[in-house]
Design a protein around this motif. Structure first.
Motif, PDB file in Angstrom:
ATOM      1  N   ALA A 187       0.796  -1.231   0.000  1.00 50.62           N
ATOM      2  CA  ALA A 187       0.000   0.000   0.000  1.00 50.62           C
ATOM      3  C   ALA A 187       0.826   1.278   0.000  1.00 50.62           C
ATOM      4  CB  ALA A 187      -0.898   0.006   1.239  1.00 50.62           C
ATOM      5  N   HIS A 230     -10.549   5.521   4.020  1.00 52.68           N
ATOM      6  CA  HIS A 230     -11.508   4.568   4.587  1.00 52.68           C
ATOM      7  C   HIS A 230     -11.018   3.133   4.444  1.00 52.68           C
ATOM      8  CE1 HIS A 230     -14.119   8.058   4.756  1.00 52.68           C
ATOM      9  NE2 HIS A 230     -14.776   7.385   5.673  1.00 52.68           N
ATOM     10  N   VAL A 259      -7.889   2.390   4.608  1.00 56.28           N
ATOM     11  CA  VAL A 259      -6.886   2.300   5.680  1.00 56.28           C
ATOM     12  C   VAL A 259      -7.569   2.072   7.025  1.00 56.28           C
ATOM     13  CG1 VAL A 259      -5.163   3.649   6.951  1.00 56.28           C
ATOM     14  CG2 VAL A 259      -5.140   3.638   4.449  1.00 56.28           C
ATOM     15  N   ALA A 260      -8.635   2.850   7.283  1.00 59.84           N
ATOM     16  CA  ALA A 260      -9.346   2.705   8.560  1.00 59.84           C
ATOM     17  C   ALA A 260      -9.926   1.294   8.703  1.00 59.84           C
ATOM     18  CB  ALA A 260     -10.450   3.750   8.661  1.00 59.84           C
ATOM     19  N   LEU A 287      -8.788  -1.415   7.801  1.00 59.14           N
ATOM     20  CA  LEU A 287      -7.798  -2.463   8.113  1.00 59.14           C
ATOM     21  C   LEU A 287      -7.919  -2.905   9.568  1.00 59.14           C
ATOM     22  CD1 LEU A 287      -4.678  -1.020   6.268  1.00 59.14           C
ATOM     23  CD2 LEU A 287      -5.942  -3.109   5.681  1.00 59.14           C
ATOM     24  N   ASP A 288      -8.393  -1.998  10.418  1.00 56.87           N
ATOM     25  CA  ASP A 288      -8.548  -2.386  11.814  1.00 56.87           C
ATOM     26  C   ASP A 288      -9.781  -3.249  12.038  1.00 56.87           C
ATOM     27  OD1 ASP A 288      -6.392  -1.262  13.615  1.00 56.87           O
ATOM     28  OD2 ASP A 288      -6.821   0.444  12.332  1.00 56.87           O
ATOM     29  N   VAL A 344     -10.667  -5.622   9.750  1.00 58.29           N
ATOM     30  CA  VAL A 344     -10.413  -6.924   9.101  1.00 58.29           C
ATOM     31  C   VAL A 344      -8.953  -7.288   9.349  1.00 58.29           C
ATOM     32  CG1 VAL A 344     -10.672  -8.271   6.988  1.00 58.29           C
ATOM     33  CG2 VAL A 344     -12.038  -6.193   7.286  1.00 58.29           C
ATOM     34  N   PRO A 345      -8.659  -7.745  10.556  1.00 59.64           N
ATOM     35  CA  PRO A 345      -7.246  -7.950  10.913  1.00 59.64           C
ATOM     36  C   PRO A 345      -6.555  -9.046  10.104  1.00 59.64           C
ATOM     37  CG  PRO A 345      -8.721  -8.702  12.663  1.00 59.64           C
ATOM     38  CD  PRO A 345      -9.573  -8.005  11.670  1.00 59.64           C
ATOM     39  N   GLU A 346      -7.320  -9.859   9.376  1.00 58.98           N
ATOM     40  CA  GLU A 346      -6.677 -10.900   8.564  1.00 58.98           C
ATOM     41  C   GLU A 346      -5.924 -10.308   7.390  1.00 58.98           C
ATOM     42  OE1 GLU A 346      -9.840 -10.662   9.394  1.00 58.98           O
ATOM     43  OE2 GLU A 346     -10.796 -12.616   9.695  1.00 58.98           O
ATOM     44  N   MET A 347      -6.230  -9.059   7.018  1.00 60.72           N
ATOM     45  CA  MET A 347      -5.507  -8.438   5.908  1.00 60.72           C
ATOM     46  C   MET A 347      -4.186  -7.877   6.423  1.00 60.72           C
ATOM     47  SD  MET A 347      -5.149  -7.497   2.754  1.00 60.72           S
ATOM     48  CE  MET A 347      -6.692  -7.475   1.806  1.00 60.72           C
ATOM     49  N   ARG A 348      -3.095  -8.303   5.810  1.00 59.11           N
ATOM     50  CA  ARG A 348      -1.792  -7.747   6.157  1.00 59.11           C
ATOM     51  C   ARG A 348      -1.476  -6.605   5.202  1.00 59.11           C
ATOM     52  NH1 ARG A 348       4.056 -10.927   6.054  1.00 59.11           N
ATOM     53  NH2 ARG A 348       5.354  -9.101   6.533  1.00 59.11           N
ATOM     54  N   ALA A 349      -1.337  -5.425   5.739  1.00 60.79           N
ATOM     55  CA  ALA A 349      -1.006  -4.263   4.905  1.00 60.79           C
ATOM     56  C   ALA A 349       0.476  -3.967   5.056  1.00 60.79           C
ATOM     57  CB  ALA A 349      -1.834  -3.056   5.303  1.00 60.79           C
ATOM     58  N   VAL A 350       1.165  -3.887   3.945  1.00 63.61           N
ATOM     59  CA  VAL A 350       2.599  -3.623   3.943  1.00 63.61           C
ATOM     60  C   VAL A 350       2.813  -2.258   3.296  1.00 63.61           C
ATOM     61  CG1 VAL A 350       4.846  -4.391   3.085  1.00 63.61           C
ATOM     62  CG2 VAL A 350       3.123  -6.082   3.807  1.00 63.61           C
ATOM     63  N   LEU A 351       3.346  -1.322   4.064  1.00 60.52           N
ATOM     64  CA  LEU A 351       3.553   0.036   3.552  1.00 60.52           C
ATOM     65  C   LEU A 351       4.814   0.092   2.696  1.00 60.52           C
ATOM     66  CD1 LEU A 351       2.732   3.061   3.553  1.00 60.52           C
ATOM     67  CD2 LEU A 351       4.104   3.326   5.631  1.00 60.52           C
TER      68      LEU A 351
END
Lengths: 512, 512
Positions: A21, A29, A31-32, A34-35, A37-44
């Protein structure tokens, strides 16, 4: 449930649980959510070219898509080059591209641009989601489209994302690859022999395909060659050793010399990378006929196995023996670099190869190293290696990633190092540092444009000022060292591999 | 004469004698031809986003286009974000985009992609040159198209470039901007007064336009406001001080409060940068009528002068007095940073402003500094500042460039520092280092998406690992220091300005 929550939940339920990301306001929204749906791993990532390259690398290793999160047209633009490479790799990939709210479009605000046109140049599937109630289904369609081996781009307006009334949609289970008809296998069986060459690409250069192809070769005398830049090739000790089509047209022609029947197996017809004055871009010998055993996307492995079964049921494929070069000593040149890699490559390594001119000796030096995966620059758009290494490391946290990277190309997406540090990825980067766009010096000659002019030469030279890759890496949190002899490279490479997390070695080579 | 030689000679004869370049194989004849046309200055960049941003900065300062040299679709893709900004700035710019030889196109080689579609998203003019005999004329047309204040993209196939039989073409002299009819000036004269606002953009925010506008304001009580992100604004002591439209919609509305007549002068109607839930993206008060004194591209300055002559011939424009803030002491925050810049800004400085949230206090702190130019982020695509600084410094070698750069945005085109070092450009970069995408934290709140979630917050945070901008700059040959107090910043800023060549100061601010 708002649109963003439905998008992320649909992605996760559909097996897409990693997102590389670079968000902006229109993605807040997402980004918000993501909290939620914790199963999604967001990598900045710090630059979109890193995000798209990482998603490519991830999918090459897992076979299933990662998502990207990109900010409007300019964010997508920054990611275009590595999406081009992903397209050429036939990588499944889901772009989520935030856009202005639907109500904001007609105001022509400063960031307004033609996202759909941009996306169309690299995507097999593009859709703009127009209603919150449909955005879950749009996302499911994007995943299904990506699964067909292409880039799927979902344009997500901010208000579709922030409004309530969305629903999660189910993604149909992935459809297996279409089977090659028996009559086609039979036809190809009829042309096998010493003047026939199986040209392998896609899944056919993973171990099962290579084994079946090598069995055919052993039983019938048919020759094997891999496409120039496979997305992922499996090789090393205990696996068939198949040469890749060389980059220079003369070398490629030599490999194809005497071929009367070319059989495409998950690959397309080989052509020259560039056109040159007075040269035909096609590489096949005159009169050579082309047969298609499996088109890209078809089940090439099953077709090869059927072919082996029918033509060489008892043949034993030739496999590479376990053997490593001796550790070199003295001057550090591209041969010594390859020998160090070959001598020390760890078990189950993933090699990301954007070494370009510095990689010439790598295939020979590593063919007997422990079995490994080899990821290449599929579309020719440089700046792919370090991002692909990010994605491969996220995909396979228990495997060491070795990223062999030309210096000029490294600078296109150098920001990837920061994500490697942030995520603690086990990537060992070796910069092939010859202080030049060395490939262009030879290309200048190949196109017949070499005048030896000083002003031309200056555009191919990276030496003034010299790039200090040790400083650049440490500036992004990646421990780094510099190797100026073969011994130093060996010592530093061994040390880097022994430690978890990212490392970079600046391998100082003779000037290109 | 081959095609490449004709292109470069036509460019030079047409006044385009600087080219920001990232060449590849398909551009090698262009590179070789640089030795035949020594009047063309080629500036190498390590990434195309630097080349396009530099060309933008160059033209903002000179008023005439620079060229870029880009490598096929992926190279253009890497340059798209800053071309988007150039488009929004109405910058004249000529892209030369190398492509495969015409004979090579149908082979779908790895680097093949839809260049024309990509170029179309940012260009006002796109042409693919199809014959060597015509390529000189195509180039002349590109220059003429760019001169109309737009990006012109010339796609140059390799064989059109390498073949002989080309001819140089003359570029018609630049057509002056269209004049505003007297009746329009008269109509606007009829609505001036305290409830009317002149909204200024384009050339109207250079000194002559500002002076005329300020004369109108002084004589009629009419209010003045500048567009949010002018390509180039002239300000400082002895010039009218005109506020820019604030970025937050609430602030923008406050500035427009009570306006009954909005008069557009080289600008378009102000709208919110983004849409937000429940908010209208239009900013004008209800019932406000909009008048167009000069549309973008028309002669806004002459129209303002005619308006001043007709409505306020004897009025004296209010000008900013020469005054500087005191040098601050103690904690280094964004106010102290602005005061240091205001206190020390040198004569005739060019300020490139991508400070974003860290720039809040800059206008106040610099309004009485010696007269200077101020270049802003026109299209919202971050990563523009450092490349624009490159171009401005190439355009104006005798003027100091001060590049005020947010940290997150800096990482998009950090490669610009290398070109600053290579060319010895007199650019002083101050990194506003708050270790965060600070603007996104406030946007997360503005869109009503703030949940304070940890996973969301992590996507806005640049702190793990911290970026070491001193290491990054020195790694690219730019001397760099770190300032953690106001005194240190003042000392380092003064020292950097006193020395020729590029410098970078990492100004460590409270975390965003």
């Amino acid at each position: 449930m708002n649109g963003a929550q439905a998008v992320i939940r649909t992605l996760v339920d559909g097996g897409v649980d990693v997102c590389f990301a670079n968000p902006g306001t229109s993605e807040m929204h997402f980004v918000a959510a993501l909290d939620d749906v914790p199963e999604m791993r967001a990598v900045l990532t710090l630059f979109e070219g890193v995000a798209t390259g990482a998603a490519d690398g991830y999918a090459r290793m897992t076979g299933s898509p990662a998502a990207t999160l990109l900010h409007l047209g300019p964010g997508l633009g920054n990611g275009i080059a590595n999406l081009h490479n992903a397209r050429r790799a036939r990588t499944p990939l889901v772009n989520v591209i935030g856009d202005h709210a639907l109500t904001h479009k007609r105001l022509d605000a400063p960031l307004e641009s033609d996202i759909d046109a941009l996306a169309g140049t690299v995507s097999g599937w593009v859709r703009r989601s127009l209603a919150t109630s449909e955005v879950g289904a749009d996302t499911a369609d994007a995943i299904a489209a990506a699964a067909r081996g292409q880039v799927a781009s979902l344009v997500l307006p901010a208000d579709v994302s922030w409004s309530d009334g969305a629903a999660v949609a189910a993604v149909p289970s992935r459809r297996p690859a279409p089977q090659v008809p028996a009559s086609v296998v039979e036809e190809v069986a009829g042309v096998l022999g010493g003047s026939t060459l199986l040209f392998l690409g896609g899944d056919a250069v993973l171990e099962p395909g290579l084994r079946a192809a090598a069995q055919v070769a052993a039983g019938t005398g048919t020759r094997l060659l891999s496409q120039r830049s496979p997305a992922r090739m499996q090789r090393g000790a205990g696996r068939p050793d198949v040469l890749k089509l060389p980059y220079p047209p003369e070398g490629a022609r030599k490999q194809l010399d005497g071929v009367e029947h070319l059989v495409l197996v998950g690959a397309v017809e080989p052509v020259a990378f560039f056109g040159y004055p007075g040269m035909d871009g096609r590489l096949l010998p005159e009169g050579c006929s082309v047969h298609v055993l499996a088109a890209p996307g078809e089940d090439a492995v099953a077709a090869l196995q059927a072919l082996a079964e029918s033509t060489a049921p008892d043949a034993t494929p030739e496999l590479a023996e376990a053997r490593r070069p001796d550790l070199p000593t003295g001057e550090l040149d591209i041969k010594a670099l390859a020998e160090v890699v070959g001598a020390l490559l760890p078990e189950r390594a993933i090699v990301v190869d954007e070494a370009l001119t510095s990689g010439y000796f790598l295939p020979m030096a590593t063919v007997g190293a422990p079995a490994h995966d080899w990821l290449t620059l599929t579309g020719g758009a440089i700046g792919q290696g370090m991002p692909v290494a990010v994605g491969a490391a996220v995909a396979c946290p228990d495997r060491p990633v070795v990223s062999l990277q030309a210096d000029g190309s490294a600078m296109y997406t150098i920001q990837a190092l920061w994500t490697q540090a942030r995520e603690g990825l086990d990537v060992t980067t070796v910069i092939c540092d010859n202080s030049a766009y060395a490939i262009l010096a030879s290309e200048l000659e190949s196109v017949g444009a070499a005048g030896g002019g000083e002003r031309a030469g200056k555009l191919l030279d990276l030496g003034g000022p010299a790039l200090d890759f040790v400083a650049l890496a440490t500036g992004m949190g990646v421990p780094a060292t510099r190797a100026t002899t073969a011994e130093e490279l060996a010592e530093q490479f061994r040390a880097a591999l022994a430690e978890p997390g990212p490392h970079l070695i600046d391998a100082v080579l003779p000037r290109g």
